[in-house]
Design a protein around this motif. Structure first.
Motif, PDB file in Angstrom:
ATOM      1  N   UNK A 142       0.840  -1.190   0.000  1.00 19.01           N
ATOM      2  CA  UNK A 142       0.000   0.000   0.000  1.00 19.01           C
ATOM      3  C   UNK A 142       0.876   1.241   0.000  1.00 19.01           C
ATOM      4  N   UNK A 143       0.426   2.254  -0.698  1.00 10.83           N
ATOM      5  CA  UNK A 143       1.157   3.520  -0.723  1.00 10.83           C
ATOM      6  C   UNK A 143       0.153   4.654  -0.883  1.00 10.83           C
ATOM      7  N   UNK A 144       0.554   5.828  -0.443  1.00  8.72           N
ATOM      8  CA  UNK A 144      -0.314   7.003  -0.534  1.00  8.72           C
ATOM      9  C   UNK A 144       0.265   7.991  -1.528  1.00  8.72           C
ATOM     10  N   UNK A 145      -0.560   8.455  -2.424  1.00  4.55           N
ATOM     11  CA  UNK A 145      -0.163   9.473  -3.398  1.00  4.55           C
ATOM     12  C   UNK A 145      -1.076  10.681  -3.195  1.00  4.55           C
ATOM     13  N   UNK A 146      -0.476  11.796  -2.854  1.00  2.98           N
ATOM     14  CA  UNK A 146      -1.258  13.012  -2.585  1.00  2.98           C
ATOM     15  C   UNK A 146      -0.786  14.130  -3.495  1.00  2.98           C
ATOM     16  N   UNK A 147      -1.726  14.942  -3.925  1.00  2.00           N
ATOM     17  CA  UNK A 147      -1.366  16.069  -4.786  1.00  2.00           C
ATOM     18  C   UNK A 147      -2.457  17.122  -4.729  1.00  2.00           C
ATOM     19  N   UNK A 148      -2.114  18.329  -5.161  1.00  2.00           N
ATOM     20  CA  UNK A 148      -3.084  19.417  -5.282  1.00  2.00           C
ATOM     21  C   UNK A 148      -3.470  19.549  -6.742  1.00  2.00           C
ATOM     22  N   UNK A 149      -4.715  19.890  -6.949  1.00  2.00           N
ATOM     23  CA  UNK A 149      -5.175  20.031  -8.323  1.00  2.00           C
ATOM     24  C   UNK A 149      -6.088  21.240  -8.408  1.00  2.00           C
ATOM     25  N   UNK A 171      -8.693   3.374  -1.326  1.00  2.00           N
ATOM     26  CA  UNK A 171      -9.541   4.444  -0.815  1.00  2.00           C
ATOM     27  C   UNK A 171      -8.979   5.773  -1.301  1.00  2.00           C
ATOM     28  N   UNK A 172      -9.781   6.784  -1.197  1.00  2.00           N
ATOM     29  CA  UNK A 172      -9.317   8.113  -1.593  1.00  2.00           C
ATOM     30  C   UNK A 172     -10.158   9.163  -0.891  1.00  2.00           C
ATOM     31  N   UNK A 173      -9.608  10.352  -0.855  1.00  2.00           N
ATOM     32  CA  UNK A 173     -10.341  11.479  -0.267  1.00  2.00           C
ATOM     33  C   UNK A 173     -10.053  12.726  -1.094  1.00  2.00           C
ATOM     34  N   UNK A 174     -11.049  13.571  -1.198  1.00  2.00           N
ATOM     35  CA  UNK A 174     -10.914  14.824  -1.940  1.00  2.00           C
ATOM     36  C   UNK A 174     -11.463  15.958  -1.078  1.00  2.00           C
ATOM     37  N   UNK A 175     -10.627  16.921  -0.790  1.00  2.00           N
ATOM     38  CA  UNK A 175     -11.043  18.110  -0.052  1.00  2.00           C
ATOM     39  C   UNK A 175     -10.862  19.329  -0.948  1.00  2.00           C
ATOM     40  N   UNK A 176     -11.674  20.328  -0.716  1.00  2.00           N
ATOM     41  CA  UNK A 176     -11.597  21.534  -1.539  1.00  2.00           C
ATOM     42  C   UNK A 176     -11.175  22.731  -0.707  1.00  2.00           C
ATOM     43  N   UNK A 177     -10.558  23.677  -1.370  1.00  2.00           N
ATOM     44  CA  UNK A 177     -10.131  24.919  -0.734  1.00  2.00           C
ATOM     45  C   UNK A 177      -9.976  25.987  -1.804  1.00  2.00           C
ATOM     46  N   UNK A 178      -9.423  27.118  -1.435  1.00  2.00           N
ATOM     47  CA  UNK A 178      -9.223  28.199  -2.392  1.00  2.00           C
ATOM     48  C   UNK A 178      -7.797  28.728  -2.282  1.00  2.00           C
ATOM     49  N   UNK A 179      -7.238  29.096  -3.434  1.00  2.00           N
ATOM     50  CA  UNK A 179      -5.894  29.664  -3.436  1.00  2.00           C
ATOM     51  C   UNK A 179      -5.990  31.183  -3.304  1.00  2.00           C
ATOM     52  N   UNK A 180      -4.851  31.885  -3.476  1.00  2.00           N
ATOM     53  CA  UNK A 180      -4.820  33.335  -3.279  1.00  2.00           C
ATOM     54  C   UNK A 180      -5.647  34.085  -4.313  1.00  2.00           C
ATOM     55  N   UNK A 181      -5.921  33.410  -5.454  1.00  2.00           N
ATOM     56  CA  UNK A 181      -6.746  34.025  -6.492  1.00  2.00           C
ATOM     57  C   UNK A 181      -8.199  33.584  -6.412  1.00  2.00           C
ATOM     58  N   UNK A 182      -8.544  32.983  -5.270  1.00  2.00           N
ATOM     59  CA  UNK A 182      -9.918  32.522  -5.017  1.00  2.00           C
ATOM     60  C   UNK A 182     -10.359  31.429  -5.986  1.00  2.00           C
ATOM     61  N   UNK A 183      -9.396  30.707  -6.525  1.00  2.00           N
ATOM     62  CA  UNK A 183      -9.743  29.573  -7.372  1.00  2.00           C
ATOM     63  C   UNK A 183      -9.908  28.326  -6.510  1.00  2.00           C
ATOM     64  N   UNK A 188      -6.195  16.094  -3.160  1.00  2.00           N
ATOM     65  CA  UNK A 188      -6.500  14.693  -3.442  1.00  2.00           C
ATOM     66  C   UNK A 188      -5.475  13.791  -2.762  1.00  2.00           C
ATOM     67  N   UNK A 189      -5.969  12.742  -2.102  1.00  2.00           N
ATOM     68  CA  UNK A 189      -5.102  11.748  -1.482  1.00  2.00           C
ATOM     69  C   UNK A 189      -5.650  10.368  -1.813  1.00  2.00           C
ATOM     70  N   UNK A 190      -4.831   9.557  -2.492  1.00  2.00           N
ATOM     71  CA  UNK A 190      -5.244   8.215  -2.878  1.00  2.00           C
ATOM     72  C   UNK A 190      -4.371   7.179  -2.190  1.00  2.00           C
ATOM     73  N   UNK A 191      -4.990   6.145  -1.656  1.00  2.00           N
ATOM     74  CA  UNK A 191      -4.261   5.000  -1.125  1.00  2.00           C
ATOM     75  C   UNK A 191      -4.381   3.886  -2.158  1.00  2.00           C
ATOM     76  N   UNK A 192      -3.253   3.509  -2.735  1.00  2.00           N
ATOM     77  CA  UNK A 192      -3.251   2.519  -3.809  1.00  2.00           C
ATOM     78  C   UNK A 192      -2.418   1.310  -3.408  1.00  2.00           C
ATOM     79  N   UNK A 193      -2.613   0.220  -4.131  1.00  2.00           N
ATOM     80  CA  UNK A 193      -1.874  -1.012  -3.852  1.00  2.00           C
ATOM     81  C   UNK A 193      -1.364  -1.576  -5.168  1.00  2.00           C
ATOM     82  N   UNK A 194      -0.094  -1.928  -5.192  1.00  2.00           N
ATOM     83  CA  UNK A 194       0.489  -2.473  -6.410  1.00  2.00           C
ATOM     84  C   UNK A 194       1.729  -3.301  -6.075  1.00  2.00           C
ATOM     85  N   UNK A 195       2.048  -4.236  -6.958  1.00  2.00           N
ATOM     86  CA  UNK A 195       3.264  -5.051  -6.790  1.00  2.00           C
ATOM     87  C   UNK A 195       4.460  -4.432  -7.500  1.00  2.00           C
ATOM     88  N   UNK A 196       4.209  -3.442  -8.328  1.00  2.00           N
ATOM     89  CA  UNK A 196       5.283  -2.821  -9.098  1.00  2.00           C
ATOM     90  C   UNK A 196       6.116  -1.902  -8.210  1.00  2.00           C
TER      91      UNK A 196
END
Length: 219
Positions: A142-149, A171-183, A188-196
């Motif tokens: 298992x590993x966690x991959x998190x990023x902003x989008x 599993x995964x979770x998505x939270x929302x927010x706003x940057x300095x330009x109000x965008x 996003x945080x995903x928990x994935x599983x792989x043998x690679x």
């Protein structure tokens, strides 16, 4: 007969609890109590279906089909199974647990009808089916991959999800927010599983090619 019926109920409850223990240890939606009650209830319904109307049949000379009431368990248990299935956006969780609950009802019906060996074999095979894949796939980490989008619409966000195999996402979770330009920003945080061994590096590389992906927060 009452003693025999009580033994059937006891055995059905125990076998159901054994299957539920496996689900409980894996923190699934339906655990020991649910499987215990499903198996016990199925056995009880089967006993009533077989013997509950014997007196009426003998007095009125009516021919009864004892399988009709028990048959309703097979379809009725689907409502409980559906309750264990969780749909989160594009991912579905709980199908194995739902199938386990449905199979547990079959074990209860078998024990309720007096087919002890069949019920015990069904329990053993169910446990093997739940555990053996985990043993053979033990190398999957298992590993966690998190990023902003940052995106104006969710269509762009779906492009990121499409990079992952649905079977690999636990599993995964998505939270929302706003940057300095109000965008709007999607965290996003995903928990994935792989043998690679290079799976995480490969996915990060693919994410970096998408517009407006902030990859510096990847864990």
């Amino acid at each position: 007969m009452n003693l025999q019926f009580s033994i059937r109920l006891l055995v059905a409850g125990i076998l159901g609890a054994v299957i539920g223990l496996d689900r409980e240890l894996r923190s699934k939606e339906a655990g020991i109590r649910t499987h215990f009650l499903v198996s016990l209830g199925s056995a009880l319904i089967m006993i009533v279906s077989q013997y509950g109307f014997a007196q009426i049949a003998s007095e009125t000379k009516i021919s009864l089909d004892p399988s009709r009431i028990a048959a309703q368990v097979v379809s009725g248990i689907g409502f409980i199974g559906a309750g264990t299935i969780i749909v989160q956006k594009r991912f579905v969780h709980g199908l194995t647990t739902a199938a386990g609950v449905w199979t547990t009802s079959g074990v209860g019906l078998a024990i309720g009808s007096g087919m002890f060996l069949v019920g015990i074999c069904g329990t053993i095979l169910t446990l093997l089916g739940l555990e053996l894949p985990s043993i053979f796939l033990k190398s999957r980490k298992n590993m966690t991959i998190a990023f902003n989008y940052s995106s104006i619409n969710k269509t762009s966000l779906h492009a990121a999800f499409n990079l992952f195999d649905h079977d690999d996402v636990l599993s995964y979770s998505v939270k929302t927010g706003k940057d300095k330009d109000s965008r709007k920003i999607y965290y996003v945080s995903l928990v994935v599983r792989s043998t690679k061994t290079d799976y995480k590096k490969q996915k990060i590389s693919q994410l970096q090619k998408l517009d407006e992906v902030v990859i510096n927060l990847v864990e």
